[in-house]
Design a protein around this motif. Structure first.
Motif, PDB file in Angstrom:
ATOM      1  N   PRO A  51      77.809  42.698  43.843  1.00 53.95           N
ATOM      2  CA  PRO A  51      77.426  43.749  44.794  1.00 53.95           C
ATOM      3  C   PRO A  51      77.633  45.160  44.246  1.00 53.95           C
ATOM      4  N   LEU A  52      78.725  45.386  43.516  1.00 56.18           N
ATOM      5  CA  LEU A  52      78.945  46.694  42.912  1.00 56.18           C
ATOM      6  C   LEU A  52      77.874  46.992  41.866  1.00 56.18           C
ATOM      7  N   ALA A  53      77.493  45.974  41.087  1.00 60.96           N
ATOM      8  CA  ALA A  53      76.423  46.164  40.100  1.00 60.96           C
ATOM      9  C   ALA A  53      75.101  46.482  40.799  1.00 60.96           C
ATOM     10  N   PHE A  54      74.847  45.840  41.933  1.00 62.00           N
ATOM     11  CA  PHE A  54      73.632  46.123  42.709  1.00 62.00           C
ATOM     12  C   PHE A  54      73.634  47.560  43.214  1.00 62.00           C
ATOM     13  N   ALA A  55      74.787  48.032  43.683  1.00 57.25           N
ATOM     14  CA  ALA A  55      74.891  49.412  44.160  1.00 57.25           C
ATOM     15  C   ALA A  55      74.633  50.392  43.021  1.00 57.25           C
ATOM     16  N   VAL A  56      75.166  50.108  41.840  1.00 61.15           N
ATOM     17  CA  VAL A  56      74.926  50.971  40.682  1.00 61.15           C
ATOM     18  C   VAL A  56      73.445  50.958  40.312  1.00 61.15           C
ATOM     19  N   PHE A  57      72.817  49.782  40.396  1.00 58.03           N
ATOM     20  CA  PHE A  57      71.381  49.676  40.115  1.00 58.03           C
ATOM     21  C   PHE A  57      70.572  50.565  41.057  1.00 58.03           C
ATOM     22  N   LEU A  58      70.892  50.530  42.343  1.00 52.41           N
ATOM     23  CA  LEU A  58      70.193  51.392  43.294  1.00 52.41           C
ATOM     24  C   LEU A  58      70.435  52.863  42.975  1.00 52.41           C
ATOM     25  N   LEU A  59      71.656  53.180  42.594  1.00 48.40           N
ATOM     26  CA  LEU A  59      72.000  54.566  42.281  1.00 48.40           C
ATOM     27  C   LEU A  59      71.215  55.084  41.084  1.00 48.40           C
ATOM     28  N   THR A  60      70.927  54.202  40.122  1.00 47.42           N
ATOM     29  CA  THR A  60      70.203  54.610  38.917  1.00 47.42           C
ATOM     30  C   THR A  60      68.688  54.524  39.078  1.00 47.42           C
ATOM     31  N   SER A  61      68.207  54.166  40.271  1.00 49.13           N
ATOM     32  CA  SER A  61      66.762  54.040  40.485  1.00 49.13           C
ATOM     33  C   SER A  61      66.156  55.320  41.043  1.00 49.13           C
ATOM     34  N   PHE A  62      66.799  56.468  40.776  1.00 47.92           N
ATOM     35  CA  PHE A  62      66.344  57.729  41.366  1.00 47.92           C
ATOM     36  C   PHE A  62      64.961  58.146  40.874  1.00 47.92           C
ATOM     37  N   ALA A  63      64.502  57.614  39.731  1.00 50.58           N
ATOM     38  CA  ALA A  63      63.185  57.999  39.216  1.00 50.58           C
ATOM     39  C   ALA A  63      62.064  57.157  39.813  1.00 50.58           C
ATOM     40  N   SER A  64      62.385  56.174  40.654  1.00 49.50           N
ATOM     41  CA  SER A  64      61.357  55.343  41.263  1.00 49.50           C
ATOM     42  C   SER A  64      60.744  56.047  42.462  1.00 49.50           C
ATOM     43  N   ARG A  65      59.681  55.449  43.012  1.00 50.93           N
ATOM     44  CA  ARG A  65      59.010  56.088  44.144  1.00 50.93           C
ATOM     45  C   ARG A  65      59.920  56.179  45.366  1.00 50.93           C
ATOM     46  N   GLY A  66      60.792  55.205  45.530  1.00 53.64           N
ATOM     47  CA  GLY A  66      61.716  55.238  46.655  1.00 53.64           C
ATOM     48  C   GLY A  66      63.105  55.695  46.276  1.00 53.64           C
ATOM     49  N   GLY A  67      63.229  56.310  45.103  1.00 50.82           N
ATOM     50  CA  GLY A  67      64.539  56.718  44.620  1.00 50.82           C
ATOM     51  C   GLY A  67      65.233  57.733  45.491  1.00 50.82           C
ATOM     52  N   TRP A  68      64.463  58.550  46.210  1.00 50.42           N
ATOM     53  CA  TRP A  68      65.074  59.556  47.094  1.00 50.42           C
ATOM     54  C   TRP A  68      65.918  58.898  48.189  1.00 50.42           C
ATOM     55  N   ALA A  69      65.611  57.627  48.539  1.00 50.00           N
ATOM     56  CA  ALA A  69      66.412  56.905  49.527  1.00 50.00           C
ATOM     57  C   ALA A  69      67.311  55.862  48.871  1.00 50.00           C
ATOM     58  N   LEU A  70      66.829  55.211  47.804  1.00 48.87           N
ATOM     59  CA  LEU A  70      67.610  54.150  47.157  1.00 48.87           C
ATOM     60  C   LEU A  70      68.858  54.697  46.471  1.00 48.87           C
ATOM     61  N   ALA A  71      68.739  55.877  45.843  1.00 50.47           N
ATOM     62  CA  ALA A  71      69.905  56.437  45.153  1.00 50.47           C
ATOM     63  C   ALA A  71      71.036  56.778  46.129  1.00 50.47           C
ATOM     64  N   PRO A  72      70.770  57.487  47.234  1.00 48.61           N
ATOM     65  CA  PRO A  72      71.843  57.692  48.216  1.00 48.61           C
ATOM     66  C   PRO A  72      72.364  56.387  48.811  1.00 48.61           C
ATOM     67  N   ALA A  73      71.462  55.411  49.011  1.00 49.61           N
ATOM     68  CA  ALA A  73      71.908  54.110  49.511  1.00 49.61           C
ATOM     69  C   ALA A  73      72.864  53.470  48.523  1.00 49.61           C
ATOM     70  N   GLY A  74      72.557  53.555  47.233  1.00 52.03           N
ATOM     71  CA  GLY A  74      73.447  53.014  46.220  1.00 52.03           C
ATOM     72  C   GLY A  74      74.793  53.703  46.222  1.00 52.03           C
ATOM     73  N   LEU A  75      74.789  55.018  46.437  1.00 46.85           N
ATOM     74  CA  LEU A  75      76.044  55.770  46.481  1.00 46.85           C
ATOM     75  C   LEU A  75      76.911  55.314  47.656  1.00 46.85           C
ATOM     76  N   MET A  76      76.288  55.123  48.816  1.00 49.64           N
ATOM     77  CA  MET A  76      77.037  54.683  49.987  1.00 49.64           C
ATOM     78  C   MET A  76      77.518  53.242  49.837  1.00 49.64           C
ATOM     79  N   LEU A  77      76.657  52.359  49.305  1.00 48.62           N
ATOM     80  CA  LEU A  77      77.064  50.971  49.106  1.00 48.62           C
ATOM     81  C   LEU A  77      78.180  50.866  48.074  1.00 48.62           C
ATOM     82  N   LEU A  78      78.129  51.720  47.057  1.00 53.01           N
ATOM     83  CA  LEU A  78      79.187  51.714  46.053  1.00 53.01           C
ATOM     84  C   LEU A  78      80.536  52.012  46.711  1.00 53.01           C
TER      85      LEU A  78
END
Length: 257
Positions: free
Chosen positions: A212-239
Motif C-alpha cells: 500500500p505504501l508503494a501504491f501511494a508513492v506510485f500515485l504521488l509520482t504520477s503527477f505528469a499523467s492526465r489525472g495527476g492533478w488529483a492522483l498526486a494529492p491522493a498519493g500524498l494523503m494515502l501515504l
C-alpha cells in the motif's frame, strides 16, 4: 505559531510549485494543439470519409480507431503535457501550503501518530475522492481535448473501469485505516517509526503496509499523467494514512505524546 525552518522550507516549496504551475500553464496556452493542424485535419477528414461515406463493418471501425490514435501521436505537441504538469503543480502547491499551515500550527506533533477518527476518516474520504477523480480524469481530459474518436465507446468503458477499480482500492484502504483506530486507540508514537521491541509486530506491520505504501508513492509520482492533478494529492494523503496506520500498530500503548 512560529516560522520555524520546517515552515519556511514547506512554504518555499509551495511557492515554487505555484509559480511553476503558472509558467507551465502559460506554455500550454501558447503551444498549438498540433504540429501541423492543416495536415492533421486533412488526414482526419479522409479517415472519417472511409466510415461515413461507405458501409464499414466492425473491422473497419477497429482499424479507424487505430489510425485515429496514430494521428494523435503523429501530430502531437507538448501542449497537454504542459497543461497536466501545470494542474499537478497547482494541486501539489495547494497541498504543500496546507501542510505549511499545519506545521505552523502543530509543529512536531504532525510527526506523531494521529488517533482522532474525524481527522483520519476525513483525510481518507478526501483521498478516495481524489483517487476516483484522477482515474476518471484520464478519459475525460482526452474526450474534451478531442483525442478520442467519436465513433467509439472509448469514454464510457474507462469511466466504468474507474468506478470498478475504486472498489478494491476503497476496501483495502479502509481495512488498513480503520482497525488501528479501533484496536490501537491507546497507542502513541512517532509516525516514521520502523521497529521497536518486541520486533514481531513491527515486522508484521511493515510487511502488511509495504505494498500500500508503494501504491501511494506510485500515485504521488504520477503527477505528469492526465489525472495527476488529483492522483498526486491522493498519493500524498494515502501515504500519510498508511504511515499512520502502520505506526499505530508498532507504537506501544500509553506512550506519552
Amino acid at each position: 505559531m512560529k516560522l520555524t525552518p520546517a515552515v519556511r522550507v514547506t512554504a518555499a516549496i509551495a511557492l515554487v510549485l505555484l509559480l511553476a504551475g503558472a509558467a507551465l500553464l502559460w506554455l500550454a496556452a501558447t503551444t498549438p494543439w498540433h504540429t501541423d493542424s492543416s495536415a492533421y485535419f486533412a488526414d482526419l477528414r479522409k479517415l472519417r470519409a472511409t466510415l461515413y461515406f461507405g458501409q464499414p463493418d466492425a473491422e473497419a471501425f477497429k482499424a479507424a480507431t487505430v489510425r485515429f490514435g496514430a494521428l494523435q501521436t503523429q501530430y502531437a505537441t507538448r501542449k497537454w503535457l504542459y497543461a497536466d504538469l501545470a494542474y499537478a503543480s497547482f494541486s501539489l502547491g495547494a497541498c504543500t501550503a496546507v501542510v505549511a499551515g499545519l506545521t505552523m500550527r502543530f509543529g512536531a506533533r504532525l510527526l506523531r501518530t494521529q488517533k482522532n477518527a474525524v481527522v483520519v476518516l476525513g483525510v481518507t474520504l478526501l483521498a478516495l475522492i481524489a483517487t476516483l477523480a484522477g482515474l476518471a480524469a484520464d478519459p475525460l481530459h482526452r474526450f474534451y481535448r478531442e483525442q478520442l474518436p467519436e465513433w467509439s465507446d472509448t469514454l464510457e468503458i474507462p469511466l466504468a473501469g474507474a468506478l470498478v477499480a475504486m472498489i478494491p482500492i476503497a476496501t483495502i484502504t479502509l481495512l488498513l485505516v480503520l482497525p488501528p483506530l479501533i484496536f490501537r486507540r491507546r497507542a502513541s508514537g512517532p509516525l516514521l517509526v520502523f521497529t521497536r521491541p518486541p520486533h514481531w509486530p513491527s515486522i508484521a506491520a511493515n510487511a502488511v503496509y509495504a505494498l500500500p505504501l508503494a501504491f501511494a508513492v506510485f500515485l504521488l509520482t504520477s503527477f505528469a499523467s492526465r489525472g495527476g492533478w488529483a492522483l498526486a494529492p491522493a498519493g500524498l494523503m494515502l501515504l500519510w494514512l498508511f504511515l499512520n496506520g502502520r505506526a499505530l500498530w508498532i507504537a506501544p500503548k500509553g506512550e506519552a505524546a
